[in-house]
Design an enzyme around this catalytic site. Sequence first.
Site, short mmCIF file in Angstrom:
data_model
loop_
_atom_site.label_atom_id
_atom_site.label_comp_id
_atom_site.label_asym_id
_atom_site.label_seq_id
_atom_site.Cartn_x
_atom_site.Cartn_y
_atom_site.Cartn_z
N HIS A 51 70.04 2.03 -25.87
CA HIS A 51 69.05 1.15 -26.49
C HIS A 51 68.06 0.71 -25.43
CE1 HIS A 51 72.57 1.01 -29.10
NE2 HIS A 51 71.71 0.80 -30.08
N ASP A 94 77.13 4.72 -35.75
CA ASP A 94 75.83 4.17 -35.39
C ASP A 94 76.02 3.00 -34.42
OD1 ASP A 94 76.53 1.90 -36.89
OD2 ASP A 94 75.21 2.39 -38.55
N SER A 95 74.95 2.32 -34.09
CA SER A 95 75.00 1.22 -33.12
C SER A 95 75.89 0.06 -33.58
CB SER A 95 73.59 0.69 -32.87
OG SER A 95 72.80 1.71 -32.33
#
Length: 181
Positions: A51, A94-95
Amino acid sequence: MRHFLTLFFLFAISGAHAQSTSSFIDNTKARFNTIIDQGNWELYVPLYTYHMPYAYSPEKISQYTHIPLGIGVGKGYYNKNNNWEGIYGMTFKDSHGIYQYMAGYAWIPNWNLSNNGDWKIGVGATVFIMSRQDINNYIPFPGLLPVGSISYKKASLQTAFVPGGDGFGNVLFTWAKWSFN
């Protein structure tokens, strides 16, 4: 559904050329069939999600999952121009640590870094259909992303950049790819 996916995947690379509808469909089918018939089976292993710190606070980044556990399979093919083309399906966390699903087509032009062609580097694109819990509650949606690759013989390290804004997107998603040939 297979014909729809074929048209969707290959539209991204063939659609820029002015063609009649029938020749576009014929070209799309031919490319898809070449990958299926001549391509090698491939294994995809998601490795890391980065990120971008300019888009997220350190506190927010610390809440995200950076190891996207998952797996994928596909078929890949180096065409006559040394460009890799492949179709794939992949699932990974996913995150937020929730599994998401995607199927797509990728095209990566390559340049040899060694005289024998063992080392290659490339930059291309992938077009896909994805389904995530936090976007439309798993209703599939299309996407198009840039992809970079560095390869040594049968192994590749590939990454896609997910653009975004403040607090969304702006992610590098990296995976390993192994070709069985």
